[in-house]
Design a protein around this motif. Sequence first.
Motif, mmCIF file in Angstrom:
data_model
loop_
_atom_site.group_PDB
_atom_site.id
_atom_site.type_symbol
_atom_site.label_atom_id
_atom_site.label_comp_id
_atom_site.label_asym_id
_atom_site.label_seq_id
_atom_site.Cartn_x
_atom_site.Cartn_y
_atom_site.Cartn_z
ATOM 1 N N ALA A 261 -20.091 30.458 -6.940
ATOM 2 C CA ALA A 261 -18.667 30.217 -7.156
ATOM 3 C C ALA A 261 -17.785 30.893 -6.117
ATOM 4 C CB ALA A 261 -18.269 30.696 -8.548
ATOM 5 N N THR A 262 -18.383 31.671 -5.242
ATOM 6 C CA THR A 262 -17.584 32.360 -4.231
ATOM 7 C C THR A 262 -17.397 31.448 -3.020
ATOM 8 O OG1 THR A 262 -19.536 33.405 -3.251
ATOM 9 C CG2 THR A 262 -18.365 34.642 -4.979
ATOM 10 N N PRO A 263 -16.286 31.639 -2.307
ATOM 11 C CA PRO A 263 -16.045 30.764 -1.164
ATOM 12 C C PRO A 263 -17.004 31.047 -0.016
ATOM 13 C CG PRO A 263 -14.246 32.347 -1.422
ATOM 14 C CD PRO A 263 -15.179 32.545 -2.568
ATOM 15 N N PRO A 264 -17.211 30.044 0.839
ATOM 16 C CA PRO A 264 -18.041 30.256 2.029
ATOM 17 C C PRO A 264 -17.526 31.461 2.812
ATOM 18 C CG PRO A 264 -17.399 27.949 1.843
ATOM 19 C CD PRO A 264 -16.624 28.705 0.804
ATOM 20 N N GLY A 265 -18.438 32.229 3.354
ATOM 21 C CA GLY A 265 -18.058 33.390 4.140
ATOM 22 C C GLY A 265 -17.988 34.680 3.344
ATOM 23 N N GLN B 257 -9.620 28.993 -5.338
ATOM 24 C CA GLN B 257 -8.921 27.807 -4.849
ATOM 25 C C GLN B 257 -9.793 26.932 -3.961
ATOM 26 O OE1 GLN B 257 -5.160 28.910 -3.079
ATOM 27 N NE2 GLN B 257 -4.515 30.015 -4.895
ATOM 28 N N ARG B 258 -10.847 27.491 -3.397
ATOM 29 C CA ARG B 258 -11.715 26.723 -2.508
ATOM 30 C C ARG B 258 -12.962 26.185 -3.219
ATOM 31 N NH1 ARG B 258 -12.503 30.713 2.305
ATOM 32 N NH2 ARG B 258 -13.828 29.030 3.066
ATOM 33 N N ASN B 259 -13.067 26.381 -4.516
ATOM 34 C CA ASN B 259 -14.232 25.913 -5.271
ATOM 35 C C ASN B 259 -13.932 24.513 -5.813
ATOM 36 O OD1 ASN B 259 -16.387 25.463 -7.010
ATOM 37 N ND2 ASN B 259 -16.473 27.586 -7.694
ATOM 38 N N HIS C 132 -12.056 18.542 -17.883
ATOM 39 C CA HIS C 132 -12.023 19.081 -19.244
ATOM 40 C C HIS C 132 -10.628 19.533 -19.668
ATOM 41 C CE1 HIS C 132 -16.260 18.722 -20.182
ATOM 42 N NE2 HIS C 132 -16.447 18.896 -18.892
ATOM 43 N N GLY C 133 -9.617 19.025 -18.956
ATOM 44 C CA GLY C 133 -8.239 19.213 -19.387
ATOM 45 C C GLY C 133 -7.531 20.458 -18.889
ATOM 46 N N PHE C 134 -8.154 21.239 -18.024
ATOM 47 C CA PHE C 134 -7.508 22.436 -17.479
ATOM 48 C C PHE C 134 -6.629 22.040 -16.296
ATOM 49 C CE2 PHE C 134 -11.124 24.277 -19.677
ATOM 50 C CZ PHE C 134 -10.624 25.460 -20.201
ATOM 51 N N GLU C 135 -5.345 22.377 -16.381
ATOM 52 C CA GLU C 135 -4.391 22.066 -15.327
ATOM 53 C C GLU C 135 -3.968 23.346 -14.620
ATOM 54 O OE1 GLU C 135 -1.167 19.953 -17.140
ATOM 55 O OE2 GLU C 135 -2.452 18.294 -17.763
ATOM 56 N N ILE C 136 -3.679 23.234 -13.338
ATOM 57 C CA ILE C 136 -3.205 24.384 -12.568
ATOM 58 C C ILE C 136 -1.814 24.770 -13.074
ATOM 59 C CG2 ILE C 136 -2.520 25.232 -10.290
ATOM 60 C CD1 ILE C 136 -4.597 23.256 -9.109
ATOM 61 N N VAL C 137 -1.676 26.069 -13.427
ATOM 62 C CA VAL C 137 -0.389 26.566 -13.918
ATOM 63 C C VAL C 137 0.127 27.737 -13.085
ATOM 64 C CG1 VAL C 137 -0.793 25.748 -16.268
ATOM 65 C CG2 VAL C 137 -1.478 28.085 -15.636
ATOM 66 N N GLY C 138 -0.674 28.204 -12.139
ATOM 67 C CA GLY C 138 -0.243 29.324 -11.311
ATOM 68 C C GLY C 138 -1.374 29.824 -10.435
ATOM 69 N N THR C 139 -1.200 31.023 -9.895
ATOM 70 C CA THR C 139 -2.207 31.630 -9.038
ATOM 71 C C THR C 139 -2.385 33.094 -9.429
ATOM 72 O OG1 THR C 139 -0.586 32.239 -7.360
ATOM 73 C CG2 THR C 139 -1.712 30.124 -7.075
ATOM 74 N N LYS C 140 -3.499 33.664 -9.005
ATOM 75 C CA LYS C 140 -3.757 35.089 -9.177
ATOM 76 C C LYS C 140 -4.731 35.520 -8.099
ATOM 77 C CE LYS C 140 -7.642 35.150 -12.463
ATOM 78 N NZ LYS C 140 -8.468 36.203 -11.899
ATOM 79 N N ARG C 141 -4.919 36.817 -7.963
ATOM 80 C CA ARG C 141 -5.858 37.372 -7.000
ATOM 81 C C ARG C 141 -7.085 37.856 -7.754
ATOM 82 N NH1 ARG C 141 -3.617 38.737 -1.813
ATOM 83 N NH2 ARG C 141 -5.827 38.729 -1.442
ATOM 84 N N PHE C 142 -8.258 37.807 -7.093
ATOM 85 C CA PHE C 142 -9.524 38.201 -7.718
ATOM 86 C C PHE C 142 -10.321 38.989 -6.687
ATOM 87 C CE2 PHE C 142 -13.957 37.369 -9.031
ATOM 88 C CZ PHE C 142 -13.881 37.754 -10.366
ATOM 89 N N LEU C 143 -10.720 40.188 -7.051
ATOM 90 C CA LEU C 143 -11.417 41.086 -6.130
ATOM 91 C C LEU C 143 -12.932 40.917 -6.244
ATOM 92 C CD1 LEU C 143 -11.068 43.412 -4.068
ATOM 93 C CD2 LEU C 143 -11.219 44.993 -6.027
ATOM 94 N N VAL C 144 -13.566 40.615 -5.113
ATOM 95 C CA VAL C 144 -15.023 40.543 -5.023
ATOM 96 C C VAL C 144 -15.441 41.545 -3.961
ATOM 97 C CG1 VAL C 144 -17.042 39.115 -4.527
ATOM 98 C CG2 VAL C 144 -15.073 38.110 -5.696
ATOM 99 N N GLY C 145 -16.105 42.613 -4.405
ATOM 100 C CA GLY C 145 -16.455 43.679 -3.474
ATOM 101 C C GLY C 145 -15.190 44.323 -2.974
ATOM 102 N N GLU C 146 -14.920 44.184 -1.691
ATOM 103 C CA GLU C 146 -13.713 44.764 -1.103
ATOM 104 C C GLU C 146 -12.740 43.706 -0.604
ATOM 105 O OE1 GLU C 146 -14.514 47.920 1.655
ATOM 106 O OE2 GLU C 146 -16.241 48.597 0.503
ATOM 107 N N VAL C 147 -12.953 42.447 -0.979
ATOM 108 C CA VAL C 147 -12.124 41.352 -0.481
ATOM 109 C C VAL C 147 -11.402 40.664 -1.643
ATOM 110 C CG1 VAL C 147 -12.157 39.154 0.763
ATOM 111 C CG2 VAL C 147 -13.693 40.993 1.455
ATOM 112 N N TRP C 148 -10.100 40.504 -1.463
ATOM 113 C CA TRP C 148 -9.301 39.764 -2.448
ATOM 114 C C TRP C 148 -9.397 38.271 -2.160
ATOM 115 C CZ3 TRP C 148 -7.369 41.657 -6.796
ATOM 116 C CH2 TRP C 148 -7.218 43.035 -6.897
ATOM 117 N N HIS C 149 -9.563 37.485 -3.210
ATOM 118 C CA HIS C 149 -9.626 36.029 -3.101
ATOM 119 C C HIS C 149 -8.471 35.425 -3.895
ATOM 120 C CE1 HIS C 149 -13.690 35.909 -1.310
ATOM 121 N NE2 HIS C 149 -13.843 37.037 -1.976
ATOM 122 N N ASP C 150 -8.063 34.235 -3.497
ATOM 123 C CA ASP C 150 -6.980 33.532 -4.175
ATOM 124 C C ASP C 150 -7.555 32.547 -5.178
ATOM 125 O OD1 ASP C 150 -4.884 34.767 -2.693
ATOM 126 O OD2 ASP C 150 -5.410 33.490 -0.994
#
Length: 180
Positions: free
Chosen positions: A27-31, A142-144, A154-172
């Motif tokens: 589920a993590t983005p390439p790179g 956002q890149r998945n 399954h009915g999930f709609e985009i309602v906003g954004t948040k940041r998610f930390l994986v190791g030492e890198v923040w993802h959108d």
Amino acid sequence: MAITTRRADPADAPALHDLAARTFGLATPPGTLQSDIEAFISQHLSPDSFERYLADPARILLVAEDEDGKAVGYAMLIGGAITDPELAATVAAAGDGVSIELSKFYVSADSHGTGVASTLMTETLSAAAGTGAATCWLGVNQRNARAAKFYAKHGFEIVGTKRFLVGEVWHDDHVRARRL
């Protein structure tokens, strides 16, 4: 493929950790650095982490098993107040009343395209509704594209954004929500 779903119990912690270790990187983005993936797994998806999750009354963990009883997917719902005020406002604007987070939803790579994910999602949404929550929300990178398509189906709609930390890198992430 015959699939059963059930609520996970404490004896499932090792199998859930193994499944999480095999699926989180999907589920993590390439790179994304392997070291960051491993750090996240060590911190949040260890056997001890799953033991704590399974003992937490605010969490519901479901496991999908194949006909041999092997775990091929899992989901984790988390009830309770959202601690990030901005995220809480985003989710509150997406629905009325109490919400529940779909924090984890993973299916083993060899089970993609077999219907496991849809079966598990149906059971997950049923469990979420059973809590009395009015809205279910999640964060997805956002890149998945594969996950985004599945959640939209399954009915999930985009309602906003948040940041998610994986190791030492923040993802959108996109925040997605649906009414139950």
